[in-house]
Design a protein around this motif. Structure first.
Motif, PDB file in Angstrom:
ATOM      1  N   SER A 103       0.570  -1.292   0.046  1.00  8.57           N
ATOM      2  CA  SER A 103       0.036  -0.040  -0.076  1.00  8.57           C
ATOM      3  C   SER A 103       0.884   1.331  -0.026  1.00  8.57           C
ATOM      4  O   SER A 103       2.013   1.504   0.862  1.00  8.57           O
ATOM      5  CB  SER A 103      -0.886  -0.068   1.210  1.00  8.57           C
ATOM      6  N   TYR A 104       0.442   2.189  -0.814  1.00  3.27           N
ATOM      7  CA  TYR A 104       1.246   3.366  -1.062  1.00  3.27           C
ATOM      8  C   TYR A 104       0.736   4.332   0.039  1.00  3.27           C
ATOM      9  O   TYR A 104      -0.417   4.413   0.199  1.00  3.27           O
ATOM     10  CB  TYR A 104       0.973   3.993  -2.299  1.00  3.27           C
ATOM     11  N   ASN A 105       1.719   5.251   0.900  1.00  2.50           N
ATOM     12  CA  ASN A 105       1.369   6.019   1.908  1.00  2.50           C
ATOM     13  C   ASN A 105       2.049   7.397   1.443  1.00  2.50           C
ATOM     14  O   ASN A 105       3.078   7.517   1.377  1.00  2.50           O
ATOM     15  CB  ASN A 105       1.981   5.671   2.979  1.00  2.50           C
ATOM     16  N   ALA A 106       1.207   8.407   1.119  1.00  2.00           N
ATOM     17  CA  ALA A 106       1.561   9.731   0.805  1.00  2.00           C
ATOM     18  C   ALA A 106       2.018  10.309   1.740  1.00  2.00           C
ATOM     19  O   ALA A 106       2.850  11.355   1.541  1.00  2.00           O
ATOM     20  CB  ALA A 106       0.118  10.611   0.344  1.00  2.00           C
ATOM     21  N   ALA A 107       2.218   9.714   3.102  1.00  2.00           N
ATOM     22  CA  ALA A 107       2.709  10.686   4.228  1.00  2.00           C
ATOM     23  C   ALA A 107       4.147  10.208   4.309  1.00  2.00           C
ATOM     24  O   ALA A 107       5.019  11.149   4.600  1.00  2.00           O
ATOM     25  CB  ALA A 107       2.380  10.294   5.493  1.00  2.00           C
ATOM     26  N   ASN A 108       4.545   9.170   3.231  1.00  4.90           N
ATOM     27  CA  ASN A 108       6.223   8.943   3.257  1.00  4.90           C
ATOM     28  C   ASN A 108       6.582   9.674   1.780  1.00  4.90           C
ATOM     29  O   ASN A 108       7.969   9.064   1.800  1.00  4.90           O
ATOM     30  CB  ASN A 108       6.389   7.363   3.136  1.00  4.90           C
ATOM     31  N   TRP A 109       5.857  10.321   1.095  1.00  3.59           N
ATOM     32  CA  TRP A 109       6.742  11.155   0.074  1.00  3.59           C
ATOM     33  C   TRP A 109       6.922  12.218   0.302  1.00  3.59           C
ATOM     34  O   TRP A 109       6.474  13.150   1.119  1.00  3.59           O
ATOM     35  CB  TRP A 109       5.287  11.025  -0.927  1.00  3.59           C
ATOM     36  N   SER A 110       8.172  12.750  -0.144  1.00  4.82           N
ATOM     37  CA  SER A 110       8.729  14.042   0.173  1.00  4.82           C
ATOM     38  C   SER A 110       9.203  14.621  -1.425  1.00  4.82           C
ATOM     39  O   SER A 110      10.094  13.698  -1.970  1.00  4.82           O
ATOM     40  CB  SER A 110       9.830  14.021   1.116  1.00  4.82           C
ATOM     41  N   ILE A 111       9.075  15.859  -1.490  1.00  3.94           N
ATOM     42  CA  ILE A 111       9.671  16.544  -2.666  1.00  3.94           C
ATOM     43  C   ILE A 111       9.860  18.014  -2.528  1.00  3.94           C
ATOM     44  O   ILE A 111       9.015  18.534  -1.840  1.00  3.94           O
ATOM     45  CB  ILE A 111       8.629  16.282  -3.934  1.00  3.94           C
ATOM     46  N   THR A 112      10.960  18.230  -2.934  1.00  8.75           N
ATOM     47  CA  THR A 112      11.328  19.594  -2.903  1.00  8.75           C
ATOM     48  C   THR A 112      11.950  20.189  -4.028  1.00  8.75           C
ATOM     49  O   THR A 112      12.737  19.156  -5.060  1.00  8.75           O
ATOM     50  CB  THR A 112      12.525  19.859  -1.667  1.00  8.75           C
ATOM     51  N   PRO A 113      11.863  21.587  -4.399  1.00 10.80           N
ATOM     52  CA  PRO A 113      12.323  21.862  -5.574  1.00 10.80           C
ATOM     53  C   PRO A 113      13.827  22.087  -5.748  1.00 10.80           C
ATOM     54  O   PRO A 113      14.312  22.309  -4.504  1.00 10.80           O
ATOM     55  CB  PRO A 113      11.737  23.450  -5.605  1.00 10.80           C
ATOM     56  N   ALA A 114      14.518  21.681  -6.797  1.00 12.35           N
ATOM     57  CA  ALA A 114      16.268  21.944  -6.744  1.00 12.35           C
ATOM     58  C   ALA A 114      16.305  23.291  -7.185  1.00 12.35           C
ATOM     59  O   ALA A 114      15.656  23.729  -8.282  1.00 12.35           O
ATOM     60  CB  ALA A 114      16.692  20.939  -7.677  1.00 12.35           C
ATOM     61  N   ALA A 115      17.006  23.983  -6.706  1.00 14.66           N
ATOM     62  CA  ALA A 115      17.488  25.323  -7.025  1.00 14.66           C
ATOM     63  C   ALA A 115      18.334  25.556  -8.276  1.00 14.66           C
ATOM     64  O   ALA A 115      19.433  25.119  -8.094  1.00 14.66           O
ATOM     65  CB  ALA A 115      18.074  26.315  -5.938  1.00 14.66           C
ATOM     66  N   ILE A 116      17.781  26.072  -9.449  1.00 10.99           N
ATOM     67  CA  ILE A 116      18.509  26.063 -10.603  1.00 10.99           C
ATOM     68  C   ILE A 116      18.268  27.283 -11.237  1.00 10.99           C
ATOM     69  O   ILE A 116      17.344  28.003 -11.422  1.00 10.99           O
ATOM     70  CB  ILE A 116      17.979  25.037 -11.694  1.00 10.99           C
ATOM     71  N   PRO A 117      19.541  28.149 -11.122  1.00 13.47           N
ATOM     72  CA  PRO A 117      19.429  29.571 -11.522  1.00 13.47           C
ATOM     73  C   PRO A 117      19.244  29.486 -13.098  1.00 13.47           C
ATOM     74  O   PRO A 117      19.777  28.760 -13.667  1.00 13.47           O
ATOM     75  CB  PRO A 117      21.100  30.050 -11.280  1.00 13.47           C
TER      76      PRO A 117
END
Length: 182
Positions: free
Chosen positions: A139-153
């Protein structure tokens, strides 16, 4: 002269970070943690990313095989067309990533998938091949998902930053020449 130096410093400091086209992600499954980078396009809902590639993939901190072949899990499993997609909040992950071109047969090689609800059971599921822990339809658990933008100038930011430093250098050099002449 101070005014010129101030203008040059402001120009150098005005470099900004673009809207991210790359994100860092991780998912903690029962077998371990998968992480890496996503290249893609953020959609108008400000939540869904249409994924064009994955890179820097790791399982529990160990580099995993590249997964260049991507499809939406729902298109492979249920025949519903659509692009491979991941969401910022983890609520709409729909991707099948494979190490070899077997996406159409369900990724019989190594890789992983996030399958939306309704294809195998009511809850969404996650599964992975041996290099990514060998999770079998958990079972997939959205609470275990993490995503952050990578800073690319942006390229224009780099241009402005270099121009600003060049202007600061020119002002400093001109000031040295004026000081020596006096």
């Amino acid at each position: 002269m101070i005014r010129n130096l101030l203008v040059a410093a402001l120009l150098a400091g005005s470099a900004t970070v673009a809207d991210a086209a790359q994100w860092n992600f991780s998912y903690v499954a029962s077998v371990g943690t998968i992480s890496g980078q996503i290249d893609g396009t953020l959609q108008g809902d400000a939540n869904t990313i249409f994924v064009s590639s994955l890179s820097g993939l790791q399982f529990n901190g160990t580099p995993g095989p590249a997964l260049p072949f991507l499809a939406s899990a729902s298109s492979v499993v249920g025949g519903i067309p659509g692009p491979p997609a991941l969401s910022l909040d983890g609520s709409a992950n729909n991707i099948l990533a494979c190490s070899t071109d077997t996406v159409s047969s369900g990724c019989t090689s190594d890789g992983f998938a996030f399958v939306p609800a309704g294809f195998f059971a009511p809850p969404p599921v996650f599964f992975s091949g041996p290099a990514y822990g060998g999770a079998f339809f958990e079972s997939y658990n959205a609470a275990n998902w993490s995503i952050t933008p990578a800073a690319i100038p942006e390229p224009s930011s780099w241009t402005m930053l270099i121009a600003g430093f060049g202007l600061v250098g020119a002002v400093v050099r001109r000031r040295q020449v004026v000081t020596r002449a006096a």
